[in-house]
Design a protein around this motif. Structure first.
Motif, PDB file in Angstrom:
ATOM      1  N   PRO A 192       0.849  -1.338  -0.220  1.00  0.00           N
ATOM      2  CA  PRO A 192      -0.093   0.159   0.042  1.00  0.00           C
ATOM      3  C   PRO A 192       0.738   1.277   0.004  1.00  0.00           C
ATOM      4  CG  PRO A 192      -0.983  -1.631   1.602  1.00  0.00           C
ATOM      5  CD  PRO A 192       0.330  -2.214   1.126  1.00  0.00           C
ATOM      6  N   GLY A 193       0.477   2.036  -0.964  1.00  0.00           N
ATOM      7  CA  GLY A 193       1.213   3.507  -0.967  1.00  0.00           C
ATOM      8  C   GLY A 193       2.806   3.443  -1.686  1.00  0.00           C
ATOM      9  N   LYS A 194       2.999   2.142  -1.976  1.00  0.00           N
ATOM     10  CA  LYS A 194       4.299   2.022  -2.657  1.00  0.00           C
ATOM     11  C   LYS A 194       3.955   1.625  -4.212  1.00  0.00           C
ATOM     12  CE  LYS A 194       6.854   1.016   1.352  1.00  0.00           C
ATOM     13  NZ  LYS A 194       7.847   0.215   2.258  1.00  0.00           N
ATOM     14  N   GLN A 195       5.035   1.711  -4.863  1.00  0.00           N
ATOM     15  CA  GLN A 195       5.224   1.519  -6.212  1.00  0.00           C
ATOM     16  C   GLN A 195       5.413  -0.130  -6.357  1.00  0.00           C
ATOM     17  OE1 GLN A 195       8.119   3.857  -8.224  1.00  0.00           O
ATOM     18  NE2 GLN A 195       6.864   5.287  -9.090  1.00  0.00           N
ATOM     19  N   ARG A 196       4.942  -0.734  -7.670  1.00  0.00           N
ATOM     20  CA  ARG A 196       5.298  -2.039  -7.950  1.00  0.00           C
ATOM     21  C   ARG A 196       6.832  -2.426  -7.814  1.00  0.00           C
ATOM     22  NH1 ARG A 196       1.246  -5.416 -12.001  1.00  0.00           N
ATOM     23  NH2 ARG A 196      -0.019  -4.060 -10.665  1.00  0.00           N
TER      24      ARG A 196
ATOM     25  N   ALA B  28       7.043 -12.315 -22.854  1.00  0.00           N
ATOM     26  CA  ALA B  28       7.496 -13.117 -24.037  1.00  0.00           C
ATOM     27  C   ALA B  28       8.613 -12.709 -24.799  1.00  0.00           C
ATOM     28  CB  ALA B  28       6.358 -12.979 -24.951  1.00  0.00           C
ATOM     29  N   PRO B  29       9.638 -13.521 -25.460  1.00  0.00           N
ATOM     30  CA  PRO B  29      10.707 -13.247 -26.102  1.00  0.00           C
ATOM     31  C   PRO B  29      10.765 -11.805 -27.112  1.00  0.00           C
ATOM     32  CG  PRO B  29      10.342 -15.247 -26.292  1.00  0.00           C
ATOM     33  CD  PRO B  29       8.906 -14.860 -25.595  1.00  0.00           C
ATOM     34  N   TRP B  30       9.356 -11.357 -27.460  1.00  0.00           N
ATOM     35  CA  TRP B  30       9.148 -10.407 -28.545  1.00  0.00           C
ATOM     36  C   TRP B  30       8.701  -9.042 -27.526  1.00  0.00           C
ATOM     37  CZ3 TRP B  30       6.613 -14.954 -28.875  1.00  0.00           C
ATOM     38  CH2 TRP B  30       5.367 -15.240 -28.219  1.00  0.00           C
ATOM     39  N   GLY B  31       8.728  -9.232 -26.371  1.00  0.00           N
ATOM     40  CA  GLY B  31       8.553  -8.230 -25.346  1.00  0.00           C
ATOM     41  C   GLY B  31       7.196  -7.739 -25.003  1.00  0.00           C
ATOM     42  N   MET B  32       6.195  -8.677 -25.184  1.00  0.00           N
ATOM     43  CA  MET B  32       4.753  -8.559 -24.640  1.00  0.00           C
ATOM     44  C   MET B  32       4.780  -8.958 -23.192  1.00  0.00           C
ATOM     45  SD  MET B  32       1.245 -10.252 -26.054  1.00  0.00           S
ATOM     46  CE  MET B  32       1.784 -11.727 -25.582  1.00  0.00           C
ATOM     47  N   GLU B  33       4.178  -8.304 -22.461  1.00  0.00           N
ATOM     48  CA  GLU B  33       4.006  -8.603 -20.976  1.00  0.00           C
ATOM     49  C   GLU B  33       2.464  -8.963 -20.735  1.00  0.00           C
ATOM     50  OE1 GLU B  33       5.927  -5.319 -19.085  1.00  0.00           O
ATOM     51  OE2 GLU B  33       6.948  -6.887 -17.827  1.00  0.00           O
ATOM     52  N   SER B  34       2.288  -9.888 -19.806  1.00  0.00           N
ATOM     53  CA  SER B  34       1.081 -10.210 -19.308  1.00  0.00           C
ATOM     54  C   SER B  34       1.072 -10.026 -17.731  1.00  0.00           C
ATOM     55  CB  SER B  34       0.365 -11.376 -19.646  1.00  0.00           C
ATOM     56  OG  SER B  34       0.228 -11.678 -21.201  1.00  0.00           O
ATOM     57  N   TRP B  35       0.032  -9.729 -17.103  1.00  0.00           N
ATOM     58  CA  TRP B  35      -0.061  -9.639 -15.512  1.00  0.00           C
ATOM     59  C   TRP B  35      -1.223 -10.559 -15.153  1.00  0.00           C
ATOM     60  CZ3 TRP B  35       3.804  -7.302 -12.757  1.00  0.00           C
ATOM     61  CH2 TRP B  35       4.713  -6.515 -13.542  1.00  0.00           C
ATOM     62  N   GLY B  36      -1.085 -11.110 -13.998  1.00  0.00           N
ATOM     63  CA  GLY B  36      -2.194 -11.626 -13.137  1.00  0.00           C
ATOM     64  C   GLY B  36      -3.027 -10.475 -12.573  1.00  0.00           C
ATOM     65  N   LYS B  37      -3.784 -10.840 -11.741  1.00  0.00           N
ATOM     66  CA  LYS B  37      -4.782  -9.704 -10.860  1.00  0.00           C
ATOM     67  C   LYS B  37      -4.390  -9.711  -9.422  1.00  0.00           C
ATOM     68  CE  LYS B  37      -8.870  -9.994 -13.440  1.00  0.00           C
ATOM     69  NZ  LYS B  37     -10.529 -10.299 -13.595  1.00  0.00           N
ATOM     70  N   GLY B  38      -3.218 -10.479  -9.059  1.00  0.00           N
ATOM     71  CA  GLY B  38      -2.516 -10.648  -7.883  1.00  0.00           C
ATOM     72  C   GLY B  38      -3.193 -11.307  -6.671  1.00  0.00           C
ATOM     73  N   THR B  39      -2.296 -11.788  -5.822  1.00  0.00           N
ATOM     74  CA  THR B  39      -2.837 -12.391  -4.436  1.00  0.00           C
ATOM     75  C   THR B  39      -2.134 -11.636  -3.350  1.00  0.00           C
ATOM     76  OG1 THR B  39      -2.901 -14.601  -3.682  1.00  0.00           O
ATOM     77  CG2 THR B  39      -0.821 -14.275  -4.733  1.00  0.00           C
ATOM     78  N   LEU B  40      -2.766 -11.466  -2.185  1.00  0.00           N
ATOM     79  CA  LEU B  40      -2.456 -10.564  -1.039  1.00  0.00           C
ATOM     80  C   LEU B  40      -1.752 -11.579   0.032  1.00  0.00           C
ATOM     81  CD1 LEU B  40      -2.682  -8.059   0.426  1.00  0.00           C
ATOM     82  CD2 LEU B  40      -4.798  -8.884   1.236  1.00  0.00           C
ATOM     83  N   VAL B  41      -0.541 -11.077   0.146  1.00  0.00           N
ATOM     84  CA  VAL B  41       0.024 -11.546   1.310  1.00  0.00           C
ATOM     85  C   VAL B  41       0.297 -10.678   2.703  1.00  0.00           C
ATOM     86  CG1 VAL B  41       2.291 -12.368   1.965  1.00  0.00           C
ATOM     87  CG2 VAL B  41       1.694 -12.941  -0.302  1.00  0.00           C
ATOM     88  N   THR B  42      -0.471 -10.895   3.650  1.00  0.00           N
ATOM     89  CA  THR B  42      -0.424 -10.411   4.867  1.00  0.00           C
ATOM     90  C   THR B  42       0.672 -10.901   5.652  1.00  0.00           C
ATOM     91  OG1 THR B  42      -2.658  -9.690   4.643  1.00  0.00           O
ATOM     92  CG2 THR B  42      -1.853  -9.486   6.504  1.00  0.00           C
ATOM     93  N   VAL B  43       1.414 -10.369   6.550  1.00  0.00           N
ATOM     94  CA  VAL B  43       2.322 -10.669   7.440  1.00  0.00           C
ATOM     95  C   VAL B  43       2.272 -10.069   8.619  1.00  0.00           C
ATOM     96  CG1 VAL B  43       4.895 -11.530   8.029  1.00  0.00           C
ATOM     97  CG2 VAL B  43       4.150 -11.331   5.578  1.00  0.00           C
ATOM     98  N   SER B  44       1.722 -10.816   9.628  1.00  0.00           N
ATOM     99  CA  SER B  44       1.325 -10.190  10.980  1.00  0.00           C
ATOM    100  C   SER B  44       1.003 -11.112  12.102  1.00  0.00           C
ATOM    101  CB  SER B  44      -0.009  -9.371  10.841  1.00  0.00           C
ATOM    102  OG  SER B  44      -0.551  -8.785  12.012  1.00  0.00           O
ATOM    103  N   SER B  45       1.676 -10.745  13.096  1.00  0.00           N
ATOM    104  CA  SER B  45       1.343 -11.723  14.349  1.00  0.00           C
ATOM    105  C   SER B  45      -0.203 -11.375  15.047  1.00  0.00           C
ATOM    106  CB  SER B  45       2.547 -11.434  15.424  1.00  0.00           C
ATOM    107  OG  SER B  45       2.420 -10.018  15.742  1.00  0.00           O
TER     108      SER B  45
END
Length: 115
Positions: free
Chosen positions: A40-44, A98-115
């Motif tokens: 949150p609040g940061k760049q990818r 891809a070798p020709w430069g095309m990129e694909s992205w998923g929608k993401g999965t959330l990781v939470t690290v907390s006690s």
């Protein structure tokens, strides 16, 4: 190519998670597959990638803790995350380049690290 991430969740500091990215489409084995994350609040930011030949590359902040792997028979890439820290919490995205430069992205999965 379509990408679907899974495996995110809540984990305590020091714990482990294994993320998976399943892909659809042809020629998975020629793609460089990667993981990125965005807190949150940061760049990818880049986390890790693995070449079509199976060579991994990691961001310095995950070296020795995370491991990327690919299963070309199942069109899947994994990210094993160990010794998780609170600042590893983010949405993790799968990327296919891809070798020709095309990129694909998923929608993401959330990781939470907390006690």
């Amino acid at each position: 190519v379509q990408l679907v991430e899974s495996g995110g969740g809540l984990v305590q500091p020091g714990g482990s998670l294994r993320l998976s990215c399943e892909t659809s489409g042809s020629f998975f084995n020629i793609y460089t597959m990667g993981w990125y994350r965005q807190a949150p609040g940061k760049q990818r930011e880049f986390v890790a990638h693995i070449s079509s030949g199976g060579s991994p590359n990691y961001a310095d902040f995950v070296k020795g803790r995370f491991a990327i792997s690919r299963d070309n028979a199942k069109n899947t890439v994994h990210l094993q995350m160990n010794s998780l820290k609170p600042n590893d919490a983010a949405v993790y995205y799968c990327n296919a380049l891809a070798p020709w430069g095309m990129e694909s992205w998923g929608k993401g999965t959330l990781v939470t690290v907390s006690s």
